[in-house]
Design a protein around this motif. Sequence first.
Motif, mmCIF file in Angstrom:
data_model
loop_
_atom_site.group_PDB
_atom_site.id
_atom_site.type_symbol
_atom_site.label_atom_id
_atom_site.label_comp_id
_atom_site.label_asym_id
_atom_site.label_seq_id
_atom_site.Cartn_x
_atom_site.Cartn_y
_atom_site.Cartn_z
ATOM 1 N N LYS A 63 2.322 -13.444 1.542
ATOM 2 C CA LYS A 63 1.624 -13.662 2.625
ATOM 3 C C LYS A 63 0.035 -14.195 2.773
ATOM 4 C CE LYS A 63 0.496 -12.406 7.486
ATOM 5 N NZ LYS A 63 0.571 -11.278 8.442
ATOM 6 N N LEU A 64 -0.394 -13.477 1.673
ATOM 7 C CA LEU A 64 -2.011 -13.916 1.461
ATOM 8 C C LEU A 64 -1.898 -15.158 0.668
ATOM 9 C CD1 LEU A 64 -4.838 -11.615 0.132
ATOM 10 C CD2 LEU A 64 -4.243 -13.456 -1.186
ATOM 11 N N GLU A 65 -0.977 -15.345 -0.272
ATOM 12 C CA GLU A 65 -1.069 -16.729 -0.930
ATOM 13 C C GLU A 65 -0.572 -17.810 0.044
ATOM 14 O OE1 GLU A 65 1.616 -16.086 -4.385
ATOM 15 O OE2 GLU A 65 0.264 -14.808 -5.129
ATOM 16 N N ALA A 66 0.253 -17.727 0.895
ATOM 17 C CA ALA A 66 0.750 -18.622 1.865
ATOM 18 C C ALA A 66 -0.231 -19.102 2.960
ATOM 19 C CB ALA A 66 2.024 -18.042 2.608
ATOM 20 N N GLU A 67 -1.099 -17.937 3.507
ATOM 21 C CA GLU A 67 -1.885 -18.316 4.531
ATOM 22 C C GLU A 67 -3.403 -18.181 4.251
ATOM 23 O OE1 GLU A 67 -0.929 -15.364 7.574
ATOM 24 O OE2 GLU A 67 1.400 -15.803 7.439
ATOM 25 N N LEU B 232 -11.310 -7.819 -0.775
ATOM 26 C CA LEU B 232 -10.619 -6.396 -0.929
ATOM 27 C C LEU B 232 -11.681 -5.210 -1.028
ATOM 28 C CD1 LEU B 232 -7.931 -7.013 -3.711
ATOM 29 C CD2 LEU B 232 -7.577 -6.507 -1.305
ATOM 30 N N ASN B 233 -12.937 -5.631 -1.415
ATOM 31 C CA ASN B 233 -13.942 -4.519 -1.434
ATOM 32 C C ASN B 233 -14.563 -4.321 -0.151
ATOM 33 O OD1 ASN B 233 -13.757 -3.814 -4.182
ATOM 34 N ND2 ASN B 233 -15.225 -5.385 -4.730
ATOM 35 N N GLN B 234 -14.692 -5.525 0.701
ATOM 36 C CA GLN B 234 -15.469 -5.676 1.991
ATOM 37 C C GLN B 234 -14.322 -4.669 2.926
ATOM 38 O OE1 GLN B 234 -16.016 -9.367 3.199
ATOM 39 N NE2 GLN B 234 -17.688 -9.897 1.824
ATOM 40 N N ALA C 264 1.398 3.373 3.974
ATOM 41 C CA ALA C 264 -0.064 3.041 3.789
ATOM 42 C C ALA C 264 -0.471 1.733 4.906
ATOM 43 C CB ALA C 264 -0.333 2.253 2.420
ATOM 44 N N GLN C 265 -1.586 1.750 5.322
ATOM 45 C CA GLN C 265 -2.204 0.565 6.223
ATOM 46 C C GLN C 265 -2.283 -0.813 5.702
ATOM 47 O OE1 GLN C 265 -6.159 1.526 7.450
ATOM 48 N NE2 GLN C 265 -6.376 -0.040 8.866
ATOM 49 N N ASP C 266 -1.495 -1.603 6.429
ATOM 50 C CA ASP C 266 -1.357 -3.017 6.036
ATOM 51 C C ASP C 266 -2.742 -3.866 6.336
ATOM 52 O OD1 ASP C 266 -0.819 -5.677 5.412
ATOM 53 O OD2 ASP C 266 1.162 -5.779 6.515
ATOM 54 N N VAL C 267 -3.453 -4.371 5.573
ATOM 55 C CA VAL C 267 -4.703 -4.763 5.693
ATOM 56 C C VAL C 267 -4.730 -6.196 5.324
ATOM 57 C CG1 VAL C 267 -6.129 -2.457 5.452
ATOM 58 C CG2 VAL C 267 -5.558 -4.136 3.634
ATOM 59 N N THR C 268 -3.512 -6.794 5.297
ATOM 60 C CA THR C 268 -3.465 -8.323 4.600
ATOM 61 C C THR C 268 -4.111 -9.378 5.697
ATOM 62 O OG1 THR C 268 -1.165 -7.659 3.730
ATOM 63 C CG2 THR C 268 -1.605 -10.014 4.117
ATOM 64 N N ILE D 295 -6.957 -11.800 4.283
ATOM 65 C CA ILE D 295 -7.258 -13.087 4.605
ATOM 66 C C ILE D 295 -8.448 -13.611 5.202
ATOM 67 C CG2 ILE D 295 -5.640 -14.915 5.638
ATOM 68 C CD1 ILE D 295 -3.257 -13.433 5.038
ATOM 69 N N ALA D 296 -8.792 -12.935 6.312
ATOM 70 C CA ALA D 296 -9.895 -13.438 7.149
ATOM 71 C C ALA D 296 -11.246 -13.353 6.260
ATOM 72 C CB ALA D 296 -10.067 -12.543 8.306
ATOM 73 N N LYS D 297 -11.282 -12.437 5.330
ATOM 74 C CA LYS D 297 -12.536 -12.200 4.470
ATOM 75 C C LYS D 297 -12.603 -13.241 3.349
ATOM 76 C CE LYS D 297 -14.004 -8.194 6.846
ATOM 77 N NZ LYS D 297 -15.272 -8.644 7.318
#
Length: 134
Positions: A32-36, A100-102, A122-126, A130-132
């Motif tokens: 999803k990250l690569e696509a969006e 990721l660090n932020q 786990a918590q999905d933070v995708t 992406i926003a960061k």
Amino acid sequence: MKKLLAGLMIAAAMFSFGCGRNAEFGTVDMSKLEAEAPIVKTTQEDLTKKMNDLKVQMDKDMEGKSGEDAKKVAEDYSAKAKLVQSEAQNKLKSSLDNALNQVAKEKSLGAILDKRAVPQGAQDVTNDVIAKMK
């Protein structure tokens, strides 16, 4: 079996890096990250343009050359192409690492892992990652 091994490896890594048993962790859906993520698209477009420009320039430099001269020109442009690809990869890696660090800091997460390696819990933070990404 692969999920079990991946889970054990993740648990061992978290223990090794000091994440306690109660530490929260997040996951990122890399597909999803690569696509969006906009930076992925712009970096890919920039890479494609630079590679096309290199090919055009190489074709011009190859005109009238053969044998060792042509081989040398091809090797030079191959090295330039690898450098351009490496720069693009480094740009994306830096952007992802910073995001990721932020997100980990903001959400007090001990780690953020690839979603495929975490079976559950786990918590999905995708979307946050992406926003960061810049």
